[in-house]
Scaffold this active site. Sequence first.
Site, short mmCIF file in Angstrom:
data_model
loop_
_atom_site.label_atom_id
_atom_site.label_comp_id
_atom_site.label_asym_id
_atom_site.label_seq_id
_atom_site.Cartn_x
_atom_site.Cartn_y
_atom_site.Cartn_z
N LYS A 210 1.63 56.55 116.62
CA LYS A 210 2.12 57.06 117.90
C LYS A 210 1.08 57.99 118.53
O LYS A 210 0.43 58.77 117.84
CB LYS A 210 3.43 57.82 117.71
CG LYS A 210 4.61 56.91 117.38
CD LYS A 210 5.90 57.71 117.32
CE LYS A 210 7.11 56.81 117.08
NZ LYS A 210 8.37 57.57 117.00
N HIS A 277 12.09 49.67 108.96
CA HIS A 277 12.24 51.13 108.94
C HIS A 277 12.87 51.61 107.64
O HIS A 277 12.57 52.71 107.16
CB HIS A 277 13.08 51.58 110.14
CG HIS A 277 12.67 52.93 110.66
ND1 HIS A 277 11.39 53.21 111.09
CD2 HIS A 277 13.37 54.08 110.81
CE1 HIS A 277 11.32 54.46 111.49
NE2 HIS A 277 12.51 55.02 111.32
N HIS A 303 3.62 61.81 111.00
CA HIS A 303 4.54 62.63 111.79
C HIS A 303 3.77 63.75 112.47
O HIS A 303 3.06 64.52 111.81
CB HIS A 303 5.62 63.25 110.89
CG HIS A 303 6.64 62.28 110.41
ND1 HIS A 303 7.42 62.50 109.30
CD2 HIS A 303 7.04 61.07 110.90
CE1 HIS A 303 8.23 61.47 109.13
NE2 HIS A 303 8.01 60.59 110.09
N TYR A 312 13.32 64.56 104.66
CA TYR A 312 13.27 63.97 103.32
C TYR A 312 13.35 65.02 102.22
O TYR A 312 13.41 64.67 101.05
CB TYR A 312 11.97 63.16 103.17
CG TYR A 312 11.91 62.01 104.14
CD1 TYR A 312 12.63 60.85 103.93
CD2 TYR A 312 11.12 62.09 105.29
CE1 TYR A 312 12.60 59.81 104.83
CE2 TYR A 312 11.07 61.05 106.19
CZ TYR A 312 11.81 59.91 105.96
OH TYR A 312 11.77 58.88 106.86
#
Length: 330
Positions: A210, A277, A303, A312
């Site tokens: 991203k 995913h 991330h 997590y």
Amino acid sequence: MTTDRIRLLNDVQTMVSTICPDVDTTKLALRMEEILSNYNTSWRTHEQLSNDIPEKATLFLSSMKIEGLSEITLEDYESELRLFAVHCSKAVSQITTFDIRNYLASLDGIMASTVGKKLSVLKSFFGWLVREEVLLRDPTKKVKIPKKPKRLPRSLSVEELEIVRESCATLRERALVEVMYSTGCRLSEIANLKISDINMQSMSTRVVGKGDVERHVYLSYKSLYHLRKYLDKRADDCEYLFVSVRKPIRQLSNASIQREIRIIEGRADISKKITPHVLRHTFAQLSTDAGIDLSDLQQLLGHSNPATTLTYAMVSEERKQQAHKRYHVQ
């Protein structure tokens, strides 16, 4: 003075008073009357104003592209704004907060997270129009993004992962599952991998995630073994890592990879849904259970926000059970 001219005068007075609260409204009205006497004015209804959302959206997307948004994000923005333009056929200057709420309320049967995503796109769009001084106010400003229910990310247990592996019927299926699980990559990152990206010696590969941020992820011995078996059987010259079976041989699209995983899910016959995913979450959760440092996991997952990775950190049921057996001795 005609009705339309009086209406225009009132609108201008309201706008100026909002911007400059200390303005002398009497002097302003007299001066406006002098100016307007030189013009013919007519009121246009909302129906007469053209829907310029597509035009403004094109300018917005061009600006976002220059700022570095990925093609996938730009496509999502374009799709959402096109749907909004169909529902709200108005000029952007005439769109109100009520129009935004009415549009979101019309979206029946979708999750709060999806509503939030659509609203985020609209907030970006109208916020940009205000910054570019196309609009004086942002109609989305008072609309709050709905809260998402807090849920643990779905992931497979070690046993379920083995069932999925054994449910693969082709070399491509097994290589796909192993690479997705080993690297923890997003669907689009897997689809865009090329053979030249794989460094067999270092057992790593470069992916672009991203925001066009590049990172390195790693292959396990098992994933590298099955990937080599798959590549050795291929007789095409396509540069992509995962390709179609039928000619012309081409890159597997996101949708094709999702369909491949659904076929494997049908054979596996486990209670949990299997998606690309879910395999990414499985990589993250099993790595966390094994004691990986969360900052390392953040880098591996790509991330940008550490808070996303902290999801997590929530202890799995298996780990809680093991801790109970280890420490609850009496």
